[in-house]
Design a protein around this motif. Structure first.
Motif, PDB file in Angstrom:
ATOM      1  N   ILE A   1      21.829 -12.302  -3.960  1.00  0.00           N
ATOM      2  CA  ILE A   1      21.732 -12.331  -2.498  1.00  0.00           C
ATOM      3  C   ILE A   1      22.682 -13.378  -1.927  1.00  0.00           C
ATOM      4  O   ILE A   1      22.759 -14.497  -2.427  1.00  0.00           O
ATOM      5  CB  ILE A   1      20.291 -12.643  -2.044  1.00  0.00           C
ATOM      6  CG1 ILE A   1      19.342 -11.536  -2.516  1.00  0.00           C
ATOM      7  CG2 ILE A   1      20.217 -12.788  -0.526  1.00  0.00           C
ATOM      8  CD1 ILE A   1      17.931 -11.683  -1.990  1.00  0.00           C
ATOM      9  N   LEU A   2      23.407 -13.005  -0.870  1.00  0.00           N
ATOM     10  CA  LEU A   2      24.308 -13.938  -0.201  1.00  0.00           C
ATOM     11  C   LEU A   2      23.742 -14.403   1.134  1.00  0.00           C
ATOM     12  O   LEU A   2      23.689 -15.581   1.430  1.00  0.00           O
ATOM     13  CB  LEU A   2      25.681 -13.284   0.039  1.00  0.00           C
ATOM     14  CG  LEU A   2      26.565 -13.067  -1.183  1.00  0.00           C
ATOM     15  CD1 LEU A   2      26.125 -11.862  -1.964  1.00  0.00           C
ATOM     16  CD2 LEU A   2      28.014 -12.931  -0.786  1.00  0.00           C
ATOM     17  N   THR A   3      23.342 -13.419   1.946  1.00  0.00           N
ATOM     18  CA  THR A   3      22.958 -13.740   3.327  1.00  0.00           C
ATOM     19  C   THR A   3      21.691 -12.981   3.691  1.00  0.00           C
ATOM     20  O   THR A   3      21.531 -11.827   3.283  1.00  0.00           O
ATOM     21  CB  THR A   3      24.105 -13.340   4.279  1.00  0.00           C
ATOM     22  OG1 THR A   3      25.274 -14.085   3.942  1.00  0.00           O
ATOM     23  CG2 THR A   3      23.764 -13.633   5.729  1.00  0.00           C
ATOM     24  N   ILE A   4      20.834 -13.628   4.457  1.00  0.00           N
ATOM     25  CA  ILE A   4      19.619 -12.950   4.907  1.00  0.00           C
ATOM     26  C   ILE A   4      19.452 -13.109   6.413  1.00  0.00           C
ATOM     27  O   ILE A   4      19.927 -14.084   7.002  1.00  0.00           O
ATOM     28  CB  ILE A   4      18.361 -13.488   4.195  1.00  0.00           C
ATOM     29  CG1 ILE A   4      18.299 -15.019   4.297  1.00  0.00           C
ATOM     30  CG2 ILE A   4      18.331 -13.050   2.740  1.00  0.00           C
ATOM     31  CD1 ILE A   4      17.094 -15.626   3.619  1.00  0.00           C
ATOM     32  N   ASN A   5      18.780 -12.153   7.024  1.00  0.00           N
ATOM     33  CA  ASN A   5      18.568 -12.189   8.460  1.00  0.00           C
ATOM     34  C   ASN A   5      17.177 -11.653   8.795  1.00  0.00           C
ATOM     35  O   ASN A   5      16.941 -10.464   8.769  1.00  0.00           O
ATOM     36  CB  ASN A   5      19.660 -11.342   9.158  1.00  0.00           C
ATOM     37  CG  ASN A   5      19.410 -11.176  10.648  1.00  0.00           C
ATOM     38  OD1 ASN A   5      19.415 -10.055  11.165  1.00  0.00           O
ATOM     39  ND2 ASN A   5      19.191 -12.236  11.345  1.00  0.00           N
ATOM     40  N   PRO A   6      16.250 -12.557   9.075  1.00  0.00           N
ATOM     41  CA  PRO A   6      14.926 -12.123   9.517  1.00  0.00           C
ATOM     42  C   PRO A   6      15.009 -11.672  10.975  1.00  0.00           C
ATOM     43  O   PRO A   6      15.741 -12.260  11.758  1.00  0.00           O
ATOM     44  CB  PRO A   6      14.083 -13.399   9.420  1.00  0.00           C
ATOM     45  CG  PRO A   6      14.914 -14.411   8.702  1.00  0.00           C
ATOM     46  CD  PRO A   6      16.335 -14.024   8.939  1.00  0.00           C
ATOM     47  N   HIS A   7      14.265 -10.643  11.313  1.00  0.00           N
ATOM     48  CA  HIS A   7      14.356 -10.140  12.691  1.00  0.00           C
ATOM     49  C   HIS A   7      12.999  -9.738  13.244  1.00  0.00           C
ATOM     50  O   HIS A   7      12.310  -8.894  12.680  1.00  0.00           O
ATOM     51  CB  HIS A   7      15.327  -8.958  12.729  1.00  0.00           C
ATOM     52  CG  HIS A   7      15.532  -8.395  14.092  1.00  0.00           C
ATOM     53  ND1 HIS A   7      16.002  -9.146  15.146  1.00  0.00           N
ATOM     54  CD2 HIS A   7      15.323  -7.161  14.599  1.00  0.00           C
ATOM     55  CE1 HIS A   7      16.069  -8.404  16.231  1.00  0.00           C
ATOM     56  NE2 HIS A   7      15.656  -7.186  15.919  1.00  0.00           N
ATOM     57  N   MET A   8      12.622 -10.368  14.345  1.00  0.00           N
ATOM     58  CA  MET A   8      11.437  -9.979  15.093  1.00  0.00           C
ATOM     59  C   MET A   8      11.796 -10.132  16.570  1.00  0.00           C
ATOM     60  O   MET A   8      12.848 -10.674  16.894  1.00  0.00           O
ATOM     61  CB  MET A   8      10.243 -10.898  14.776  1.00  0.00           C
ATOM     62  CG  MET A   8       9.897 -11.035  13.306  1.00  0.00           C
ATOM     63  SD  MET A   8       8.208 -11.715  13.046  1.00  0.00           S
ATOM     64  CE  MET A   8       8.514 -13.456  13.112  1.00  0.00           C
ATOM     65  N   HIS A   9      10.921  -9.685  17.451  1.00  0.00           N
ATOM     66  CA  HIS A   9      11.206  -9.860  18.877  1.00  0.00           C
ATOM     67  C   HIS A   9      10.318 -10.952  19.471  1.00  0.00           C
ATOM     68  O   HIS A   9       9.990 -11.922  18.799  1.00  0.00           O
ATOM     69  CB  HIS A   9      11.061  -8.531  19.615  1.00  0.00           C
ATOM     70  CG  HIS A   9      12.148  -7.549  19.272  1.00  0.00           C
ATOM     71  ND1 HIS A   9      12.175  -6.259  19.748  1.00  0.00           N
ATOM     72  CD2 HIS A   9      13.259  -7.665  18.499  1.00  0.00           C
ATOM     73  CE1 HIS A   9      13.250  -5.634  19.289  1.00  0.00           C
ATOM     74  NE2 HIS A   9      13.914  -6.465  18.522  1.00  0.00           N
ATOM     75  N   LEU A  10       9.882 -10.717  20.714  1.00  0.00           N
ATOM     76  CA  LEU A  10       9.270 -11.813  21.484  1.00  0.00           C
ATOM     77  C   LEU A  10       7.868 -12.228  21.035  1.00  0.00           C
ATOM     78  O   LEU A  10       7.406 -13.309  21.356  1.00  0.00           O
ATOM     79  CB  LEU A  10       9.239 -11.427  22.964  1.00  0.00           C
ATOM     80  CG  LEU A  10      10.644 -11.283  23.566  1.00  0.00           C
ATOM     81  CD1 LEU A  10      10.601 -10.463  24.850  1.00  0.00           C
ATOM     82  CD2 LEU A  10      11.251 -12.648  23.827  1.00  0.00           C
ATOM     83  N   LEU A  11       7.167 -11.346  20.304  1.00  0.00           N
ATOM     84  CA  LEU A  11       5.826 -11.721  19.858  1.00  0.00           C
ATOM     85  C   LEU A  11       5.852 -12.485  18.539  1.00  0.00           C
ATOM     86  O   LEU A  11       4.833 -12.969  18.064  1.00  0.00           O
ATOM     87  CB  LEU A  11       4.944 -10.483  19.693  1.00  0.00           C
ATOM     88  CG  LEU A  11       4.673  -9.638  20.941  1.00  0.00           C
ATOM     89  CD1 LEU A  11       3.667  -8.549  20.624  1.00  0.00           C
ATOM     90  CD2 LEU A  11       4.175 -10.494  22.094  1.00  0.00           C
ATOM     91  N   GLY A  12       7.025 -12.584  17.927  1.00  0.00           N
ATOM     92  CA  GLY A  12       7.143 -13.260  16.640  1.00  0.00           C
ATOM     93  C   GLY A  12       6.587 -14.674  16.701  1.00  0.00           C
ATOM     94  O   GLY A  12       6.807 -15.401  17.679  1.00  0.00           O
ATOM     95  N   LYS A  13       5.850 -15.069  15.652  1.00  0.00           N
ATOM     96  CA  LYS A  13       5.286 -16.425  15.617  1.00  0.00           C
ATOM     97  C   LYS A  13       5.793 -17.202  14.397  1.00  0.00           C
ATOM     98  O   LYS A  13       6.138 -18.356  14.484  1.00  0.00           O
ATOM     99  CB  LYS A  13       3.761 -16.350  15.587  1.00  0.00           C
ATOM    100  CG  LYS A  13       3.130 -17.711  15.718  1.00  0.00           C
ATOM    101  CD  LYS A  13       1.628 -17.671  15.794  1.00  0.00           C
ATOM    102  CE  LYS A  13       1.130 -19.076  16.106  1.00  0.00           C
ATOM    103  NZ  LYS A  13      -0.241 -19.270  15.667  1.00  0.00           N
ATOM    104  N   SER A  14       5.802 -16.520  13.254  1.00  0.00           N
ATOM    105  CA  SER A  14       6.364 -17.162  12.063  1.00  0.00           C
ATOM    106  C   SER A  14       6.858 -16.074  11.114  1.00  0.00           C
ATOM    107  O   SER A  14       6.469 -14.905  11.233  1.00  0.00           O
ATOM    108  CB  SER A  14       5.319 -18.041  11.369  1.00  0.00           C
ATOM    109  OG  SER A  14       4.269 -17.248  10.880  1.00  0.00           O
ATOM    110  N   PHE A  15       7.706 -16.494  10.164  1.00  0.00           N
ATOM    111  CA  PHE A  15       8.306 -15.538   9.230  1.00  0.00           C
ATOM    112  C   PHE A  15       8.498 -16.228   7.895  1.00  0.00           C
ATOM    113  O   PHE A  15       8.850 -17.403   7.843  1.00  0.00           O
ATOM    114  CB  PHE A  15       9.664 -15.079   9.765  1.00  0.00           C
ATOM    115  CG  PHE A  15      10.295 -13.981   8.950  1.00  0.00           C
ATOM    116  CD1 PHE A  15      10.210 -12.664   9.367  1.00  0.00           C
ATOM    117  CD2 PHE A  15      10.959 -14.264   7.762  1.00  0.00           C
ATOM    118  CE1 PHE A  15      10.778 -11.641   8.616  1.00  0.00           C
ATOM    119  CE2 PHE A  15      11.522 -13.249   7.001  1.00  0.00           C
ATOM    120  CZ  PHE A  15      11.431 -11.932   7.436  1.00  0.00           C
TER     121      PHE A  15
END
Ligand code: HEC
Length: 453
Positions: free
Chosen positions: A340-354
């Motif tokens: 793995i080189l790069t990661i991108n977590p994605h959520m919108h406005l309700l996101g609280k933690s990841f």
């Protein structure tokens, strides 16, 4: 006896800890701007807090900094600034902006010491920020159709097509999005439209941009932009080839890694450009810089994503009931060794933690990322300092917590409403749960290969 031993261990740890703290604690008798604050600002803050930077105010001079001193002490203590949502104690990434505990205390002590300017001759030189590119001279510059933003407005989501026709096909190593001078660009995520040979005569067909009004479907927008092939079918999209977030320099991997073939003609589809607040009317003229690779790539980057429209479903589901906090996850078993080189977590406005990690077949855990306080505004692409090997048979787990209560100040609805995942809708008021991974098939030695340029 067992307990006794533990106590000895514990107290010696405590001693070491106190000693370490003591060393950290050594703050100057008087904190001054020139000697202590300016060096931090110039290194960690003025990149965004300058004219043409992404923030609305500058932090370059004593007068400017003085006006924000209390606010600076607060946002640094709360770890809101510089923006870096990932927990550096969990995993580290290239280009991370983190203040030390001492630096944070300097901001506070500067306030209690009376905001002194100090000896001006000790002031470090102001950093020079290049214009036109942060990384060098591009081989090609593709202008983006200027977009007009009305005064006192915010949150425009614009879908933009950037068609191109080059003298010949080539390989590209880095794609850099450069925001217009009056930087109001909040973020950009874009794909490369790969037309099959001879399936599209004129890539300049159709309109160059469309505003993503709430009822516009992606299909309608694509039709407007003339994205389809001449026979009406849709071309393939190479995802996430153009990315921009304030404060982040374009993704550059070491030579031979990550570059990819660029057809002679095609288009970039910025899907979308999100414009933030603007006080004055602004005509934004951003553009894209292309940097060609010296050699054809030997290891083209590959990508998959967990969650919404990904390789593994969101469990239990993406139905967010009002006034409820909810945890979801997505798990994917990796069939072969990958790096793995790069990661991108994605959520919108309700996101609280990841949080994301991999469980190896032998039971060990490989940490990937933890974002204890999700921030919709700062969704970085995180590149590891060295590639991370995930052995075949491991399970990658991504976990997200959503807050659909009134306590969530970013909740787009008051009172809270049912929010779902509209099959990958881009609307910020719908939800998404994605964990995007850029990887290479594993080769021996990858885990020791630095990704820093
Ligand atoms: C990646 C870009 C970026 C970096 C780096 C950054 N900031 Fe910010 N900062 C912003 C943005 C954007 C805002 C939101 C307000 C705005 O748009 O001006 C903000 C807001 C702030 C605020 C809140 C102002 C207010 O009262 O509303 C303070 C104070 C601040 N930053 C200080 C700092 C300090 C100190 C540093 C360095 C230690 C720093 N920032 C680094 C982009 C950045």
């Amino acid at each position: 006896m067992h307990i006794g031993l533990r106590n000895v261990k514990l107290s010696s740890f405590l001693l070491l800890f106190l000693l370490a703290c003591n060393r950290e604690e050594k703050l100057p008798d008087t904190v001054t701007f020139s000697e202590h604050i300016a060096p931090i600002l110039f290194k960690e803050c003025t990149y965004c807090h300058r004219e043409g930077g992404t923030s609305h105010f500058e932090l370059k001079t004593y007068r400017q900094a003085k006006g924000y001193a209390t606010a600076m002490a607060f946002v640094t203590k709360e770890k809101m600034m510089p923006p870096w949502p990932a927990d550096p104690h969990y995993t580290e990434f290239i280009g991370q902006r983190i203040l030390s505990e001492k630096q944070i205390k300097l901001f506070k002590k500067w306030v209690t010491d009376g905001l002194q300017e100090g000896d001006k001759t000790k002031l470090p030189p102001l950093p020079q920020y290049p214009f036109g590119s942060m990384i060098g001279t591009p081989d090609v510059r593709l202008p983006i159709q200027p977009i007009l933003l009305p005064a006192n407005s915010s949150d425009h989501f614009v879908l933009v097509k950037v068609p191109f026709e080059l003298p010949s096909e080539t390989y590209v190593s880095t794609i850099e999005f450069v925001p217009g001078r009056n930087n109001v660009v909040h973020h950009v995520n874009g794909d490369l439209v790969r037309y099959d040979f001879n399936k599209k005569r004129n890539v300049f067909d159709g309109e160059l941009s469309t505003n993503m009004v709430l009822d516009t479907t992606i299909k309608l927008a694509f039709d407007k932009l003339g994205l389809a092939n001449d026979d009406g079918t849709y071309p393939a999209l190479q995802k996430s080839t153009v990315n921009y977030l304030p404060g982040v320099t374009a993704q550059q991997y070491p030579e031979g890694i990550g570059s990819f073939h660029l057809p002679r003609k095609g288009a970039f589809l910025l899907n979308d450009i999100h414009y933030g607040f603007t006080k004055k009317e602004v005509l934004d003229s951003s553009y894209i810089n292309l940097f060609f690779a010296k050699n054809p790539t030997t290891r083209p980057l590959q990508e998959f994503q967990l969650g919404t429209i990904g390789v593994s479903p969101v469990e239990p589901n993406m139905i967010m009931l009002p006034d409820v906090e909810k945890k979801v996850w997505s798990k994917y078993r990796v069939p072969k060794d990958i790096s793995i080189l790069t990661i991108n977590p994605h959520m919108h406005l309700l996101g609280k933690s990841f949080k994301a990690y991999a469980l190896k077949p032998d039971g060990d855990t490989i940490r990937l990322i933890s974002i204890p306080r999700w921030d919709f505004n700062w969704q970085y692409f995180y590149t590891f300092k060295k590639m991370v090997k995930i052995p075949a048979g491991s399970t990658i787990v991504a976990e997200g917590v959503y807050d659909n209560t009134r306590k969530n100040l970013n909740n787009p609805f008051n009172p809270p409403q049912i929010i779902t995942d509209q099959n990958g809708s881009m609307k910020a008021t719908d939800e998404m749960f994605q964990f995007i991974i850029s990887y290479l098939p594993y080769e021996p030695g990858d885990e020791n290969r630095s990704l820093e340029k």
